[in-house]
Design a protein around this motif. Sequence first.
Motif, PDB file in Angstrom:
ATOM      1  N   ASN A  40      39.113  12.907 -58.262  1.00 25.66           N
ATOM      2  CA  ASN A  40      37.844  13.287 -58.899  1.00 25.66           C
ATOM      3  C   ASN A  40      37.514  12.391 -60.083  1.00 25.66           C
ATOM      4  O   ASN A  40      36.349  12.025 -60.284  1.00 25.66           O
ATOM      5  CB  ASN A  40      37.873  14.756 -59.333  1.00 25.66           C
ATOM      6  CG  ASN A  40      37.603  15.700 -58.186  1.00 25.66           C
ATOM      7  OD1 ASN A  40      36.735  15.446 -57.353  1.00 25.66           O
ATOM      8  ND2 ASN A  40      38.355  16.776 -58.124  1.00 25.66           N
ATOM      9  N   GLN A  41      38.525  12.015 -60.868  1.00 26.97           N
ATOM     10  CA  GLN A  41      38.290  11.104 -61.999  1.00 26.97           C
ATOM     11  C   GLN A  41      37.802   9.746 -61.497  1.00 26.97           C
ATOM     12  O   GLN A  41      36.889   9.153 -62.081  1.00 26.97           O
ATOM     13  CB  GLN A  41      39.566  10.922 -62.820  1.00 26.97           C
ATOM     14  CG  GLN A  41      39.893  12.094 -63.695  1.00 26.97           C
ATOM     15  CD  GLN A  41      41.194  11.877 -64.467  1.00 26.97           C
ATOM     16  OE1 GLN A  41      42.076  11.130 -64.062  1.00 26.97           O
ATOM     17  NE2 GLN A  41      41.311  12.550 -65.596  1.00 26.97           N
ATOM     18  N   ALA A  42      38.404   9.264 -60.407  1.00 25.99           N
ATOM     19  CA  ALA A  42      37.970   7.984 -59.841  1.00 25.99           C
ATOM     20  C   ALA A  42      36.523   8.079 -59.362  1.00 25.99           C
ATOM     21  O   ALA A  42      35.715   7.179 -59.615  1.00 25.99           O
ATOM     22  CB  ALA A  42      38.898   7.570 -58.695  1.00 25.99           C
ATOM     23  N   VAL A  43      36.181   9.172 -58.703  1.00 27.84           N
ATOM     24  CA  VAL A  43      34.800   9.367 -58.237  1.00 27.84           C
ATOM     25  C   VAL A  43      33.842   9.363 -59.420  1.00 27.84           C
ATOM     26  O   VAL A  43      32.804   8.691 -59.388  1.00 27.84           O
ATOM     27  CB  VAL A  43      34.672  10.679 -57.426  1.00 27.84           C
ATOM     28  CG1 VAL A  43      33.205  11.026 -57.188  1.00 27.84           C
ATOM     29  CG2 VAL A  43      35.416  10.563 -56.106  1.00 27.84           C
ATOM     30  N   ASP A  44      34.187  10.091 -60.476  1.00 26.10           N
ATOM     31  CA  ASP A  44      33.317  10.151 -61.657  1.00 26.10           C
ATOM     32  C   ASP A  44      33.090   8.765 -62.258  1.00 26.10           C
ATOM     33  O   ASP A  44      31.958   8.405 -62.619  1.00 26.10           O
ATOM     34  CB  ASP A  44      33.905  11.082 -62.710  1.00 26.10           C
ATOM     35  CG  ASP A  44      33.877  12.548 -62.293  1.00 26.10           C
ATOM     36  OD1 ASP A  44      33.156  12.883 -61.329  1.00 26.10           O
ATOM     37  OD2 ASP A  44      34.592  13.353 -62.934  1.00 26.10           O
ATOM     38  N   LEU A  45      34.150   7.969 -62.350  1.00 25.46           N
ATOM     39  CA  LEU A  45      34.023   6.606 -62.895  1.00 25.46           C
ATOM     40  C   LEU A  45      33.141   5.727 -62.009  1.00 25.46           C
ATOM     41  O   LEU A  45      32.291   4.986 -62.501  1.00 25.46           O
ATOM     42  CB  LEU A  45      35.399   5.965 -63.047  1.00 25.46           C
ATOM     43  CG  LEU A  45      36.224   6.425 -64.238  1.00 25.46           C
ATOM     44  CD1 LEU A  45      37.653   5.902 -64.131  1.00 25.46           C
ATOM     45  CD2 LEU A  45      35.583   5.957 -65.532  1.00 25.46           C
ATOM     46  N   ILE A  46      33.360   5.819 -60.711  1.00 22.28           N
ATOM     47  CA  ILE A  46      32.589   4.993 -59.775  1.00 22.28           C
ATOM     48  C   ILE A  46      31.109   5.348 -59.844  1.00 22.28           C
ATOM     49  O   ILE A  46      30.251   4.468 -59.939  1.00 22.28           O
ATOM     50  CB  ILE A  46      33.141   5.152 -58.342  1.00 22.28           C
ATOM     51  CG1 ILE A  46      34.549   4.548 -58.256  1.00 22.28           C
ATOM     52  CG2 ILE A  46      32.205   4.508 -57.319  1.00 22.28           C
ATOM     53  CD1 ILE A  46      35.333   4.986 -57.034  1.00 22.28           C
ATOM     54  N   VAL A  47      30.805   6.630 -59.816  1.00 19.50           N
ATOM     55  CA  VAL A  47      29.403   7.073 -59.877  1.00 19.50           C
ATOM     56  C   VAL A  47      28.774   6.675 -61.209  1.00 19.50           C
ATOM     57  O   VAL A  47      27.648   6.162 -61.258  1.00 19.50           O
ATOM     58  CB  VAL A  47      29.295   8.590 -59.630  1.00 19.50           C
ATOM     59  CG1 VAL A  47      27.886   9.098 -59.907  1.00 19.50           C
ATOM     60  CG2 VAL A  47      29.720   8.929 -58.199  1.00 19.50           C
TER      61      VAL A  47
END
Length: 154
Positions: A40-47
Amino acid sequence: MNKIMVLGSGRQGAAIGYDLAVYAPNSEIIMADIDLSAANQAVDLIVKHTNHQNVSALKIDLNDTHALTKTLMDMILMVSAVPYKFNGKLTDIAISTHTSMVDLGGNTMIVREQLSKDQRARDAKISIVPDCGMGPGMNISMALLAMEQFENPQ
């Protein structure tokens, strides 16, 4: 829409997800990790940094071969950013699910094992591209490219 799974959502996995969001903007990117909060942290950073809206998180245990196999059936590509010890097993699963695979490598014996499965990958009409990480891996390729530019590199 092509589905791409990044296995491992640490720093390298998140960077891979970012690059996919930038350079494959019409793809669906799934960030998978045993730790859902890391995914989820990776998704947040990517978005946040790309505004790519088709990125999601998935909890996956690499020891659960059945679940991993089922999940990869829908993917066109799997990028392994997990410890190299998993790459031999992941290669077999990629071949069985007809999912192309790229990994970061890190162990010559495992890479040789993966390369020995070339014909199986060809028969499955996929690509297996091992050992694309920085070191060992990409650093050797870049050093060879630089050496080729010289008449007599010493």
